[in-house]
Design a protein around this motif. Structure first.
Motif, PDB file in Angstrom:
ATOM      1  N   LEU A   1      35.208  61.354  26.224  1.00 21.58           N
ATOM      2  CA  LEU A   1      36.345  60.469  26.463  1.00 21.58           C
ATOM      3  C   LEU A   1      35.970  59.261  27.321  1.00 21.58           C
ATOM      4  O   LEU A   1      36.482  58.167  27.111  1.00 21.58           O
ATOM      5  N   THR A   2      35.066  59.459  28.273  1.00 24.23           N
ATOM      6  CA  THR A   2      34.716  58.360  29.178  1.00 24.23           C
ATOM      7  C   THR A   2      33.601  57.469  28.635  1.00 24.23           C
ATOM      8  O   THR A   2      33.461  56.337  29.074  1.00 24.23           O
ATOM      9  N   GLY A   3      32.832  57.966  27.673  1.00 23.59           N
ATOM     10  CA  GLY A   3      31.692  57.198  27.181  1.00 23.59           C
ATOM     11  C   GLY A   3      31.890  56.569  25.830  1.00 23.59           C
ATOM     12  O   GLY A   3      30.947  56.001  25.268  1.00 23.59           O
ATOM     13  N   THR A   4      33.112  56.649  25.279  1.00 25.94           N
ATOM     14  CA  THR A   4      33.349  56.096  23.949  1.00 25.94           C
ATOM     15  C   THR A   4      34.657  55.299  23.930  1.00 25.94           C
ATOM     16  O   THR A   4      35.379  55.254  24.920  1.00 25.94           O
ATOM     17  N   GLU A   5      34.967  54.715  22.776  1.00 29.12           N
ATOM     18  CA  GLU A   5      36.191  53.924  22.632  1.00 29.12           C
ATOM     19  C   GLU A   5      37.414  54.829  22.759  1.00 29.12           C
ATOM     20  O   GLU A   5      37.568  55.793  21.999  1.00 29.12           O
ATOM     21  N   LEU A   6      38.279  54.516  23.704  1.00 24.41           N
ATOM     22  CA  LEU A   6      39.393  55.391  24.045  1.00 24.41           C
ATOM     23  C   LEU A   6      40.336  55.662  22.879  1.00 24.41           C
ATOM     24  O   LEU A   6      40.751  56.796  22.660  1.00 24.41           O
TER      25      LEU A   6
ATOM     26  N   HIS B   1      40.667  59.409  21.721  1.00 28.49           N
ATOM     27  CA  HIS B   1      41.954  60.073  21.959  1.00 28.49           C
ATOM     28  C   HIS B   1      42.500  60.660  20.658  1.00 28.49           C
ATOM     29  O   HIS B   1      43.014  61.776  20.637  1.00 28.49           O
TER      30      HIS B   1
ATOM     31  N   TYR C   1      34.200  67.247  26.554  1.00 33.95           N
ATOM     32  CA  TYR C   1      35.385  66.390  26.521  1.00 33.95           C
ATOM     33  C   TYR C   1      35.260  65.176  27.450  1.00 33.95           C
ATOM     34  O   TYR C   1      35.513  64.044  27.042  1.00 33.95           O
ATOM     35  N   THR C   2      34.867  65.422  28.703  1.00 34.52           N
ATOM     36  CA  THR C   2      34.842  64.338  29.685  1.00 34.52           C
ATOM     37  C   THR C   2      33.857  63.238  29.286  1.00 34.52           C
ATOM     38  O   THR C   2      34.195  62.048  29.281  1.00 34.52           O
ATOM     39  N   ALA C   3      32.635  63.625  28.930  1.00 30.53           N
ATOM     40  CA  ALA C   3      31.635  62.639  28.520  1.00 30.53           C
ATOM     41  C   ALA C   3      32.080  61.913  27.252  1.00 30.53           C
ATOM     42  O   ALA C   3      31.866  60.700  27.112  1.00 30.53           O
TER      43      ALA C   3
ATOM     44  N   ASP D   1      41.882  68.884  28.308  1.00 30.19           N
ATOM     45  CA  ASP D   1      41.231  69.285  27.056  1.00 30.19           C
ATOM     46  C   ASP D   1      41.374  70.772  26.791  1.00 30.19           C
ATOM     47  O   ASP D   1      40.779  71.293  25.851  1.00 30.19           O
TER      48      ASP D   1
END
Length: 198
Positions: A36-41, A45, A32-34, A71
């Motif tokens: 959410l932080t590494g792609t278009e929000l 989301h 989840y973290t990777a 998550d």
């Protein structure tokens, strides 16, 4: 000699509340973290929302949804909700297969070329399950749970099962939860140590 005042403390617990026994479950999206932080929000989301909604639909009922914690979906069920522990595991399996199939459908059907849609396949699902005592707290029409076993269930979510090449998708059952299973039900053993719990 000094004077003062005191008051007598009255326990706020009503007669309708009390300790209950049952299953405590956290369904957590791996990666989840990777994701959410590494792609278009916006797209990431939306994808996570769809997946968490699916998890909730697959687990409730017989479980009761408490809240979404990032998550991870937190649910519980009183002991009477399942005929036996095997039915509880069957629910987890059905939820996982539903989640896995939805991931596959989303991957196949998307025409979007953004990083979030391209990384859908990097997500997976893990469960942490515990059996114990808890108190249900009411806040209007919302519920929350309290008690040492609730804390332990959340601590178990921070485990080392997936480290050193371990699985990203798994069901981690505490010893107390495993005791609710049939005698023939065997799983690989794993040990975690937590402050205050051992």
């Amino acid at each position: 000699m000094a004077g003062g005042h005191y008051f007598k403390y009255r326990c706020p617990v009503s007669q309708h509340q009390g300790t209950r026994q049952g299953y405590l479950l956290l369904a957590d999206i791996s990666g989840y973290t990777a994701f959410l932080t590494g792609t278009e929000l916006e797209h990431a989301h939306g994808i996570i929302n769809e997946l968490t909604r699916l998890i909730r639909e697959r687990l409730t009922p017989p479980m009761r949804f408490v809240k979404l914690e990032g998550d991870a979906g937190f649910c519980y069920a009183d002991v009477e909700s399942f005929e036996d522990g095997e039915r509880f595991v069957e629910l987890l399996e059905a939820c996982y297969f539903g989640f896995s199939n939805r991931l596959l459908d989303m991957t196949r059907s998307t025409t979007c070329r953004c990083d979030a849609c391209a990384a859908i396949g990097s997500l997976d699902l893990k469960f942490v399950a515990h059996y114990g005592s808890f108190v249900v707290e009411q806040d209007g029409d919302r519920e929350d749970l309290a008690g040492p076993d609730v804390i332990l269930a959340h601590r178990l979510l921070k485990n080392t099962v997936g480290e050193d090449g371990g699985p990203e998708a798994y069901a981690f059952l505490s010893s107390a939860c495993l005791e609710r299973m049939p005698p023939s039900f065997e799983l690989p053993k794993h040990t975690e140590v937590y402050e205050s719990f051992g």
